[in-house]
Motif scaffolding. Structure first.
Motif, mmCIF file in Angstrom:
data_model
loop_
_atom_site.group_PDB
_atom_site.id
_atom_site.type_symbol
_atom_site.label_atom_id
_atom_site.label_comp_id
_atom_site.label_asym_id
_atom_site.label_seq_id
_atom_site.Cartn_x
_atom_site.Cartn_y
_atom_site.Cartn_z
ATOM 1 N N GLU A 20 37.266 42.862 31.663
ATOM 2 C CA GLU A 20 38.338 43.937 31.749
ATOM 3 C C GLU A 20 39.387 44.171 32.824
ATOM 4 O O GLU A 20 40.566 44.610 32.912
ATOM 5 C CB GLU A 20 37.913 45.233 31.069
ATOM 6 C CG GLU A 20 37.133 45.039 29.789
ATOM 7 C CD GLU A 20 36.129 46.283 29.411
ATOM 8 O OE1 GLU A 20 36.475 46.691 28.190
ATOM 9 O OE2 GLU A 20 35.516 46.939 30.297
ATOM 10 N N MET A 21 38.686 43.901 34.164
ATOM 11 C CA MET A 21 39.452 44.157 35.400
ATOM 12 C C MET A 21 40.466 42.996 35.225
ATOM 13 O O MET A 21 41.414 43.248 35.787
ATOM 14 C CB MET A 21 38.338 44.066 36.623
ATOM 15 C CG MET A 21 37.563 45.259 36.422
ATOM 16 S SD MET A 21 36.475 44.880 38.027
ATOM 17 C CE MET A 21 34.889 45.907 37.679
ATOM 18 N N ILE A 22 39.954 41.759 34.614
ATOM 19 C CA ILE A 22 41.010 40.693 34.926
ATOM 20 C C ILE A 22 42.192 40.991 33.942
ATOM 21 O O ILE A 22 43.321 40.842 34.423
ATOM 22 C CB ILE A 22 40.372 39.345 34.756
ATOM 23 C CG1 ILE A 22 39.226 38.872 35.762
ATOM 24 C CG2 ILE A 22 41.235 38.196 34.343
ATOM 25 C CD1 ILE A 22 39.832 38.780 37.072
ATOM 26 N N ASP A 23 41.839 41.389 33.056
ATOM 27 C CA ASP A 23 42.936 41.797 32.060
ATOM 28 C C ASP A 23 43.673 42.934 32.320
ATOM 29 O O ASP A 23 45.002 42.684 32.269
ATOM 30 C CB ASP A 23 42.246 42.182 30.749
ATOM 31 C CG ASP A 23 41.854 41.028 29.752
ATOM 32 O OD1 ASP A 23 42.422 40.021 30.174
ATOM 33 O OD2 ASP A 23 41.131 41.309 28.890
ATOM 34 N N ALA A 24 43.226 43.939 33.296
ATOM 35 C CA ALA A 24 43.958 45.068 33.763
ATOM 36 C C ALA A 24 44.919 44.417 34.836
ATOM 37 O O ALA A 24 46.068 44.969 35.029
ATOM 38 C CB ALA A 24 43.075 46.115 34.361
ATOM 39 N N ALA A 25 44.425 43.466 35.807
ATOM 40 C CA ALA A 25 45.230 42.799 36.546
ATOM 41 C C ALA A 25 46.352 42.044 36.397
ATOM 42 O O ALA A 25 47.656 42.154 36.722
ATOM 43 C CB ALA A 25 44.474 41.829 37.667
ATOM 44 N N ALA A 26 46.145 41.285 35.132
ATOM 45 C CA ALA A 26 47.135 40.785 34.200
ATOM 46 C C ALA A 26 48.372 41.507 33.992
ATOM 47 O O ALA A 26 49.432 41.356 34.024
ATOM 48 C CB ALA A 26 46.665 39.667 33.141
ATOM 49 N N ARG A 27 47.996 42.743 33.670
ATOM 50 C CA ARG A 27 48.795 43.696 32.864
ATOM 51 C C ARG A 27 49.555 44.427 33.995
ATOM 52 O O ARG A 27 50.487 45.468 33.792
ATOM 53 C CB ARG A 27 48.263 44.544 32.067
ATOM 54 C CG ARG A 27 47.772 43.956 30.670
ATOM 55 C CD ARG A 27 47.362 45.212 29.730
ATOM 56 N NE ARG A 27 46.333 46.018 30.326
ATOM 57 C CZ ARG A 27 45.033 45.872 29.868
ATOM 58 N NH1 ARG A 27 44.609 44.954 29.317
ATOM 59 N NH2 ARG A 27 44.022 46.665 30.466
ATOM 60 N N GLY A 28 49.108 44.191 35.221
ATOM 61 C CA GLY A 28 49.591 45.147 36.459
ATOM 62 C C GLY A 28 49.000 46.406 36.501
ATOM 63 O O GLY A 28 49.623 47.446 37.318
ATOM 64 N N GLU A 29 47.775 46.520 35.999
ATOM 65 C CA GLU A 29 47.247 47.861 36.069
ATOM 66 C C GLU A 29 45.987 48.055 37.204
ATOM 67 O O GLU A 29 45.453 48.979 37.066
ATOM 68 C CB GLU A 29 46.591 48.154 34.586
ATOM 69 C CG GLU A 29 47.593 48.348 33.593
ATOM 70 C CD GLU A 29 47.091 48.476 32.198
ATOM 71 O OE1 GLU A 29 45.906 48.573 31.937
ATOM 72 O OE2 GLU A 29 47.934 48.610 31.301
ATOM 73 N N LEU A 30 45.782 46.900 37.684
ATOM 74 C CA LEU A 30 44.831 46.739 38.894
ATOM 75 C C LEU A 30 45.481 46.202 40.141
ATOM 76 O O LEU A 30 46.308 45.390 40.181
ATOM 77 C CB LEU A 30 43.898 45.747 38.476
ATOM 78 C CG LEU A 30 42.388 46.075 39.341
ATOM 79 C CD1 LEU A 30 41.569 47.309 38.947
ATOM 80 C CD2 LEU A 30 41.540 44.969 39.027
ATOM 81 N N ASP A 31 45.314 46.971 41.159
ATOM 82 C CA ASP A 31 45.759 46.719 42.547
ATOM 83 C C ASP A 31 45.110 45.668 43.438
ATOM 84 O O ASP A 31 45.495 44.878 44.053
ATOM 85 C CB ASP A 31 46.436 47.607 43.340
ATOM 86 C CG ASP A 31 47.752 48.592 42.450
ATOM 87 O OD1 ASP A 31 48.488 47.612 41.970
ATOM 88 O OD2 ASP A 31 48.001 49.573 42.703
ATOM 89 N N VAL A 32 43.941 46.043 43.350
ATOM 90 C CA VAL A 32 42.950 45.572 44.399
ATOM 91 C C VAL A 32 41.409 45.237 43.707
ATOM 92 O O VAL A 32 40.930 45.867 42.739
ATOM 93 C CB VAL A 32 42.367 46.827 45.554
ATOM 94 C CG1 VAL A 32 41.403 46.106 46.455
ATOM 95 C CG2 VAL A 32 43.559 47.238 46.118
ATOM 96 N N LEU A 33 41.151 44.098 44.257
ATOM 97 C CA LEU A 33 39.781 43.456 43.878
ATOM 98 C C LEU A 33 38.865 43.080 44.942
ATOM 99 O O LEU A 33 39.591 42.249 45.557
ATOM 100 C CB LEU A 33 40.060 42.335 42.567
ATOM 101 C CG LEU A 33 38.800 41.682 42.187
ATOM 102 C CD1 LEU A 33 38.233 42.520 41.243
ATOM 103 C CD2 LEU A 33 39.247 40.515 41.340
ATOM 104 N N TYR A 34 37.761 43.613 44.899
ATOM 105 C CA TYR A 34 36.892 43.375 45.990
ATOM 106 C C TYR A 34 35.867 42.816 45.755
ATOM 107 O O TYR A 34 35.045 43.091 44.679
ATOM 108 C CB TYR A 34 36.470 44.952 46.574
ATOM 109 C CG TYR A 34 35.750 44.986 48.013
ATOM 110 C CD1 TYR A 34 34.515 44.395 47.881
ATOM 111 C CD2 TYR A 34 36.274 45.661 49.089
ATOM 112 C CE1 TYR A 34 33.799 44.206 49.187
ATOM 113 C CE2 TYR A 34 35.571 45.789 50.165
ATOM 114 C CZ TYR A 34 34.278 45.002 50.408
ATOM 115 O OH TYR A 34 33.791 45.016 51.543
ATOM 116 N N CYS A 35 35.645 41.647 46.206
ATOM 117 C CA CYS A 35 34.576 40.675 45.485
ATOM 118 C C CYS A 35 33.404 40.373 46.760
ATOM 119 O O CYS A 35 33.761 39.808 47.717
ATOM 120 C CB CYS A 35 35.319 39.159 45.116
ATOM 121 S SG CYS A 35 36.080 39.462 43.669
#
Length: 733
Positions: A430-445
């Motif tokens: 769901e985070m990846i989908d949010a990133a694809a839609r422009g709804e996630l700015d930061v991913l900390y791995c």
């Protein structure tokens, strides 16, 4: 004969290769092996000893992982251009050396460049503050991650006001956790490894321990000597589960050990139908454990559901004749004790939770739980898997694996001193989908290679590129770090589990919490513990109240874990090599005591899906080769004599397609295709077996189990097209 020699001596070859790879740091490598807790699968050893059988326990997985902990630091000024790095596979990237200092890449940069720790932390915290925690996601890999890291990181994220933290342990076994907690109240293996040695019957369903948990094969050798029968249920008769050479047992090393007494080949996704068919036969034959059933709940509903499932339907879904189910039932009903072991072949489906339920139903139908030599084992492939869920590093559960209910939140608010967020978190897909839609700015791995392990990698790559900032805290480089982002990619150097000041713990598949002492003589000067960095980032993002998430040592984390997770009482006492305890004791569910709300076991009806495969199509499934997680160590996997660029087909399918071993084919799905050489194997017809993660390019995204959000890595319908057919127009299946 040559194949048998290759299999027989492959472990000894691994030892020689490992010694050569670590020749520049051999003394430290030996120290890690003899004093450290294994960072491979979750069977768990302290040094090279365990608590099950005497002798040395050391496998090729641990040997291959050893170099990650002993290799020298990479030199940033000698690191090739990013465009050159992008041409390297994961194996080549990690061989460059340990990440030695914080690095950054911004749009237009041709190389990574250094930045100080203070600059890195400032930039990360500033971006999270500017974007907001709702537009930030956190993800931890289970490969080598320890309990203390999981716990401290999830606490820091919840202090920031988010439940958007996930880990790869949940991607593997979330269906097991959901089903087991519903049916028996525990999300873990119910017995101890010693029970494997005295069980009448061991059943491996969708599990290939020979490749993924090699140390277990020594236990199976001993079990066979004790008279245990072993059967497998799988679309493919894995050669390593048919016969295995245990290198530390002279007799087995020379002659091999026959493992499986019987194999039942089912269609991909046919496990639930097969299990249901077996239960129907047990009902007909009157060989159920009626005393157990009377004390449980849900049997009447399960029996009614089975009556509605015709034998014809179950045969079609399972992909085998009812006589095979009857044969299994006849074998099973003669046993006084049985253990069921399952892994990714059961869980990684759209119906993963139901698949697990079907296995548990079959075990419970004859009361195979809570007694010697019996029980349930969702076998864990990585040392950090069991602890990952129990420490609460998931979007839908707090430490102890408890749900985000009001009562549970209030308990943790009293312990932590800050509000626990109520908004449900997002799973990683769901985070990846949010990133694809422009709804996630930061991913900390913390660790991970999402680009390599999730379905539809091209889509994942585009989603990663659409993020403003990505943070990768890891030991070595991997392909995910080379994917650009809109503003910056920051790479941070991590310590290994053996370098962590104060030591740490892991939880094994048998629920044993084992202390791993600090062995940090090889520490990279600028490497930092992941949990310390996560807490400092949280402190910079939200300075007010940050004292509530501070720990001065891993020992302090263990003290709090003991308070947060009651069944982890005792973890705070672990301080030295060999210290350990088994939460829940040697056996769960003993004397009919279950951890469900009503204290009873629960049967759950399972309706298998219509699993027919259209004429001319194949079901895709995947397997691991000589690898750990997505890290491939060798091209050739000696147990099956299969290379990574090969796919396995049934002999009859090869004949129908007029294919010879080594011929090229295109394996084509709705979203992509893979060109590979073919190899015959003992696999159910209309099945294609490819290696993971290479096969991810064929797997559609968005196919999730509705109850736990796990992606479906199996069941994809594909076509197999001989390359000559694509060139000449010859018709193929």
């Amino acid at each position: 004969m040559k194949k048998q020699l290759d299999r027989r001596f492959s472990s000894f070859v691994e030892m020689g290769v490992t010694a050569w790879e670590n020749r520049d740091n051999l003394a430290y490598a030996m120290k890690l092996l003899t004093d450290g807790v294994c960072d491979g699968c979750a069977l768990g050893t302290s040094g090279v000893k365990d608590w099950t059988i005497p002798g040395i326990h050391l496998c090729w997985i641990r040997l291959n992982l050893l170099r990650l902990n002993t290799m020298p630091a990479l030199k940033l000024d000698l690191l090739p251009a990013i465009s050159q790095l992008q041409t390297l596979n994961e194996k080549a990237l990690r061989s460059i050396g340990r990440i030695a200092e914080p690095m950054i890449r911004e749009p237009g940069d041709t190389h990574f460049r250094r930045l100080s720790w203070d600059e890195a932390l400032h930039r990360i915290s500033q971006k999270i503050r500017a974007s907001g925690v709702d537009r930030t996601g956190f993800y931890l890999v289970s490969r080598g991650t320890v309990n203390e890291t999981y716990y401290a990181c999830q606490k820091a994220v919840r202090f920031l006001g988010s439940n958007d933290i996930d880990n790869s342990a949940r991607i593997c076994h979330a269906p097991s956790t959901v089903a087991l907690k519903q049916m028996i109240g525990y999300g873990a293996t119910t017995f101890s490894y010693t029970d494997l040695l005295k069980s009448d019957l061991l059943v491996f369903v969708g599990s290939n321990a020979a490749n993924n948990q090699p140390v277990l094969m020594k236990y199976l050798h001993v079990a066979k000597k004790n008279g245990t029968r072993i059967v497998t249920v799988n679309p493919y008769r894995e050669p390593g589960m048919e016969k295995y050479w245990v290198p530390s047992v002279p007799e087995s090393a020379l002659l091999g050990t026959v493992i499986a007494d019987a194999s039942f080949e089912v269609r991909v996704g046919g496990d639930a139908a097969f299990m249901n068919g077996v239960i129907k036969y047990l009902i007909e034959r009157g060989t159920l454990d009626q005393d157990f059933i009377r004390q449980a709940e849900g049997w009447a509903e399960l029996e009614a559901s089975l009556k509605e499932q015709s034998w014809e339907f179950l045969e079609t879904s399972a992909g085998c004749h009812r006589d095979h189910m009857k044969r299994f039932a006849e074998l099973y009903e003669t046993t006084k004790s049985a253990i069921f072991v399952w892994s990714m072949g059961v869980t990684m489906h759209k119906e993963g939770v139901d698949n697990v339920r079907s296995v548990v139903n079959l075990a419970l139908a004859r009361g195979n739980i809570g007694k010697p030599g019996a029980g349930l084992m969702p076998i864990r492939g990585h040392s950090g898997v069991q602890g990952g869920g129990e420490m609460g590093a998931t979007p839908n559960a707090l430490p102890g694996g408890v749900g985000l209910t009001e009562d549970n939140r209030e308990r943790f608010e009293r312990l932590w001193g800050f509000p626990v967020p109520t908004k449900p978190g997002r799973f990683i897909v769901e985070m990846i989908d949010a990133a694809a839609r422009g709804e996630l700015d930061v991913l900390y791995c913390v660790g991970s290679n999402l680009f390599g392990v999730l379905p539809d990698p091209l889509y994942v790559k585009k989603a990663l590129e659409n993020l403003s900032l990505r943070v990768h805290h890891d030991i070595v480089l991997n392909p995910q770090m080379l994917v650009p982002s809109r503003e910056a990619v920051i790479v941070l150097p991590a310590t290994t589990r053996y370098e962590m000041v104060g030591g740490n713990t892991e939880t094994s598949t048998e629920r044993r919490v084992i202390f791993n002492p600090e062995l940090g003589a090889h520490r990279i000067p600028e490497a930092r513990d992941e949990w310390r960095v996560m807490i400092e980032v949280a402190e910079r993002v939200k300075p007010h109240g940050a004292d509530q998430i501070q720990f001065d040592s891993t020992g302090a984390i263990r003290e709090e874990i003991a308070q947060a997770v009651p069944f982890y009482e005792g973890i705070q006492k672990l301080k030295n090599k060999g210290d350990q305890f088994q939460w829940g004791g040697a056996m769960l569910c003993e004397n009919g005591r279950f951890a469900t709300r009503d204290g009873k076991a629960h049967f759950v009806p399972v309706k298998p899906r219509d699993n027919r495969v259209p004429e001319g199509w194949f079901q895709l499934t995947n397997r691991r080769g000589k690898q750990f997680n997505s890290m491939a160590f060798r091209d050739l996997e000696p147990l099956s004599s299969t290379r990574r660029h090969e796919v396995i087909l049934a002999q009859e399918d090869m004949q129908a397609l007029q294919l010879k071993p080594g011929d090229l084919v295109r394996v084509k799905s709705a979203i992509g295709e893979l060109q590979a050489a073919v190899k015959p194997g003992r696999v159910r017809p209309q099945t294609v077996i490819a290696h993971w993660p290479e096969s991810n390019i064929l797997i559609q995204r968005g196919q999730l189990d509705p109850e736990c959000g796990i992606p479906a890595f199996r069941d994809e319908l594909v076509q197999v097209i001989p390359v000559r057919a694509s060139l000449t127009g010859t018709k193929s299946l």
